[in-house]
Design a protein around this motif. Sequence first.
Motif, PDB file in Angstrom:
ATOM      1  N   HIS A   1      56.992  45.051  57.741  1.00  0.00           N
ATOM      2  CA  HIS A   1      56.150  43.846  57.647  1.00  0.00           C
ATOM      3  C   HIS A   1      55.458  43.573  58.980  1.00  0.00           C
ATOM      4  O   HIS A   1      55.922  44.005  60.036  1.00  0.00           O
ATOM      5  CB  HIS A   1      56.999  42.630  57.262  1.00  0.00           C
ATOM      6  CG  HIS A   1      57.541  42.691  55.869  1.00  0.00           C
ATOM      7  ND1 HIS A   1      57.291  41.723  54.918  1.00  0.00           N
ATOM      8  CD2 HIS A   1      58.321  43.619  55.264  1.00  0.00           C
ATOM      9  CE1 HIS A   1      57.904  42.051  53.799  1.00  0.00           C
ATOM     10  NE2 HIS A   1      58.539  43.198  53.980  1.00  0.00           N
ATOM     11  N   ASN A   2      54.363  42.816  58.915  1.00  0.00           N
ATOM     12  CA  ASN A   2      53.622  42.430  60.109  1.00  0.00           C
ATOM     13  C   ASN A   2      54.213  41.105  60.620  1.00  0.00           C
ATOM     14  O   ASN A   2      53.921  40.038  60.081  1.00  0.00           O
ATOM     15  CB  ASN A   2      52.145  42.271  59.724  1.00  0.00           C
ATOM     16  CG  ASN A   2      51.293  41.853  60.893  1.00  0.00           C
ATOM     17  OD1 ASN A   2      51.805  41.500  61.962  1.00  0.00           O
ATOM     18  ND2 ASN A   2      49.986  41.870  60.692  1.00  0.00           N
ATOM     19  N   SER A   3      55.057  41.209  61.662  1.00  0.00           N
ATOM     20  CA  SER A   3      55.814  40.014  62.071  1.00  0.00           C
ATOM     21  C   SER A   3      54.921  38.933  62.682  1.00  0.00           C
ATOM     22  O   SER A   3      55.333  37.779  62.788  1.00  0.00           O
ATOM     23  CB  SER A   3      56.936  40.386  63.044  1.00  0.00           C
ATOM     24  OG  SER A   3      56.391  41.014  64.174  1.00  0.00           O
ATOM     25  N   SER A   4      53.685  39.281  63.049  1.00  0.00           N
ATOM     26  CA  SER A   4      52.810  38.235  63.590  1.00  0.00           C
ATOM     27  C   SER A   4      52.436  37.237  62.486  1.00  0.00           C
ATOM     28  O   SER A   4      51.937  36.155  62.768  1.00  0.00           O
ATOM     29  CB  SER A   4      51.561  38.840  64.225  1.00  0.00           C
ATOM     30  OG  SER A   4      50.706  39.333  63.222  1.00  0.00           O
ATOM     31  N   LEU A   5      52.695  37.610  61.232  1.00  0.00           N
ATOM     32  CA  LEU A   5      52.385  36.698  60.118  1.00  0.00           C
ATOM     33  C   LEU A   5      53.608  35.897  59.666  1.00  0.00           C
ATOM     34  O   LEU A   5      53.501  35.073  58.753  1.00  0.00           O
ATOM     35  CB  LEU A   5      51.832  37.495  58.918  1.00  0.00           C
ATOM     36  CG  LEU A   5      50.578  38.327  59.177  1.00  0.00           C
ATOM     37  CD1 LEU A   5      50.161  39.072  57.915  1.00  0.00           C
ATOM     38  CD2 LEU A   5      49.432  37.441  59.660  1.00  0.00           C
TER      39      LEU A   5
ATOM     40  N   THR B   1      54.831  40.295  53.177  1.00  0.00           N
ATOM     41  CA  THR B   1      54.167  39.327  54.050  1.00  0.00           C
ATOM     42  C   THR B   1      52.686  39.663  54.249  1.00  0.00           C
ATOM     43  O   THR B   1      52.344  40.723  54.780  1.00  0.00           O
ATOM     44  CB  THR B   1      54.858  39.300  55.431  1.00  0.00           C
ATOM     45  OG1 THR B   1      56.255  39.112  55.214  1.00  0.00           O
ATOM     46  CG2 THR B   1      54.307  38.177  56.281  1.00  0.00           C
TER      47      THR B   1
ATOM     48  N   LYS C   1      61.950  43.106  60.808  1.00  0.00           N
ATOM     49  CA  LYS C   1      60.660  43.066  60.109  1.00  0.00           C
ATOM     50  C   LYS C   1      60.445  44.290  59.230  1.00  0.00           C
ATOM     51  O   LYS C   1      59.651  44.253  58.297  1.00  0.00           O
ATOM     52  CB  LYS C   1      59.520  42.939  61.113  1.00  0.00           C
ATOM     53  CG  LYS C   1      59.310  44.149  62.020  1.00  0.00           C
ATOM     54  CD  LYS C   1      58.263  43.824  63.067  1.00  0.00           C
ATOM     55  CE  LYS C   1      58.208  44.849  64.157  1.00  0.00           C
ATOM     56  NZ  LYS C   1      57.281  45.899  64.037  1.00  0.00           N
TER      57      LYS C   1
ATOM     58  N   GLN D   1      56.398  33.065  59.399  1.00  0.00           N
ATOM     59  CA  GLN D   1      56.249  31.619  59.559  1.00  0.00           C
ATOM     60  C   GLN D   1      57.609  30.972  59.774  1.00  0.00           C
ATOM     61  O   GLN D   1      58.628  31.484  59.297  1.00  0.00           O
ATOM     62  CB  GLN D   1      55.632  31.006  58.289  1.00  0.00           C
ATOM     63  CG  GLN D   1      54.232  31.480  57.994  1.00  0.00           C
ATOM     64  CD  GLN D   1      53.186  30.822  58.881  1.00  0.00           C
ATOM     65  OE1 GLN D   1      53.415  29.745  59.435  1.00  0.00           O
ATOM     66  NE2 GLN D   1      52.040  31.461  59.016  1.00  0.00           N
TER      67      GLN D   1
ATOM     68  N   PRO E   1      61.819  38.351  62.810  1.00  0.00           N
ATOM     69  CA  PRO E   1      61.046  39.446  63.436  1.00  0.00           C
ATOM     70  C   PRO E   1      61.888  40.668  63.816  1.00  0.00           C
ATOM     71  O   PRO E   1      61.381  41.789  63.798  1.00  0.00           O
ATOM     72  CB  PRO E   1      60.438  38.804  64.689  1.00  0.00           C
ATOM     73  CG  PRO E   1      60.792  37.364  64.660  1.00  0.00           C
ATOM     74  CD  PRO E   1      61.667  37.077  63.473  1.00  0.00           C
TER      75      PRO E   1
ATOM     76  N   GLU F   1      48.698  37.297  54.870  1.00  0.00           N
ATOM     77  CA  GLU F   1      48.228  35.974  55.300  1.00  0.00           C
ATOM     78  C   GLU F   1      48.213  35.015  54.122  1.00  0.00           C
ATOM     79  O   GLU F   1      48.065  35.431  52.965  1.00  0.00           O
ATOM     80  CB  GLU F   1      46.832  36.110  55.899  1.00  0.00           C
ATOM     81  CG  GLU F   1      46.863  36.907  57.188  1.00  0.00           C
ATOM     82  CD  GLU F   1      45.555  36.805  57.957  1.00  0.00           C
ATOM     83  OE1 GLU F   1      44.950  35.721  57.962  1.00  0.00           O
ATOM     84  OE2 GLU F   1      45.172  37.815  58.548  1.00  0.00           O
TER      85      GLU F   1
END
Length: 359
Positions: free
Chosen positions: A145-149, A103, A142, A151, A139, A105
């Motif tokens: 991984h960066n869960s803020s990314l 993941t 995760k 979707q 999330p 951006e």
Amino acid sequence: MSGCFTLFTNARYVLDGAFVADHLVISGDTGMILRRDGYIGGDVVDLDDNIVAPGFLELHTNGANGFHFTHFGDGKSYAQQIDKIARYYATQGVTGFWATIPTVEAHEFQKILPALAARDIPNSASLLGAHTEGPYLHPQKKGAHNSSLFQTCDTSPSTIYGASNLSSSVKLVTVAPEIPDSANLIKTLTSSGIRVSMGHSTASYSDGLAGLHAGATCLTHTLNAMPPFASRIPGLAGLISLPSKHKPITPWYTIIPDGEHLHPATVSLLHKNNPKRSILITDSIELASLSDGTYPGHAQIPFEQTKAGTRATIAGTDTLIGGCIPLQEGGPQFDVVVGMRYRGGRVLCHGERGCFHGN
Ligand SMILES: CC(=O)N[C@@H]1[C@@H](O)[C@H](O)[C@@H](COP(=O)(O)O)O[C@@H]1O
């Protein structure tokens, strides 16, 4: 025997996923394995008790040797890095690989993916396309991984990956099947010929079945970043035990046999459950083959990373980031049948790769 051929002695070779303990006779005209009968002349090569096997296929590798597939500067230097890592894979017995992009951006995906369209690379493993592991993940699972990314599934894959990359580069996408609208996403991807693997997921067994009905055909690093297999709650991993006549059929399932992600007994249990569907992967990252130490992060991991032997974690945590061993070191130490390493291609219909042909 007649014609030009070479005789390899003192070795075992792998045919149809099993060892053959016999001399190996290869036709110099066709490259085919010849039936061994009668007097054998020709050139003789003593293989000193080694194993002759088809090239391995790497279905899940994020990088190695200091290069991560998210390390993108410009197109030219990236292509050179791909050529370099492809040569390295060949030294490890790998003849084809799908570059995994975890993941990142959307603009990063769209910058990198054009450079991951399948191509052959002279004297090296072939680049077979990209595996995008995210951003449609859960999330709570995760991992690194960066869960803020992450979707939601109503964000179209073309918005994330870019429409042209979906037709040119992306061959496999990992999706968590329990997230809302995932069935539509899976159908959209598979109707374009892209395979879907289920992972980084809290899915129940029935969520997983729904994912299979929607078109998913694989599990991503089984039991890592997914619920454990439990007595009355088999979870996503329970799909590896579907009855043989079940429709849809049992998914392919990948396993990281590095001694860090799974206990050797777990590797053995998973593989023996359904040897024809299990696939060995490395999930390797750029720290693979580097010296132990602490290294900077990248577009996926905005933290320092620590490598200690076969273990790579986000610095100061126990969160595993990925693997550090080459594919050829993964199987034998766990008494896993050799055939499993060659099957990565079948998930993605590269039926001719990873097999020896006899006549
Ligand atoms: C690139 C990638 O996704 N790698 C995952 C990582 O994110 C996860 O932390 C680890 C362990 O997962 P676990 O702690 O749930 O077993 O497995 C894999 O290395």
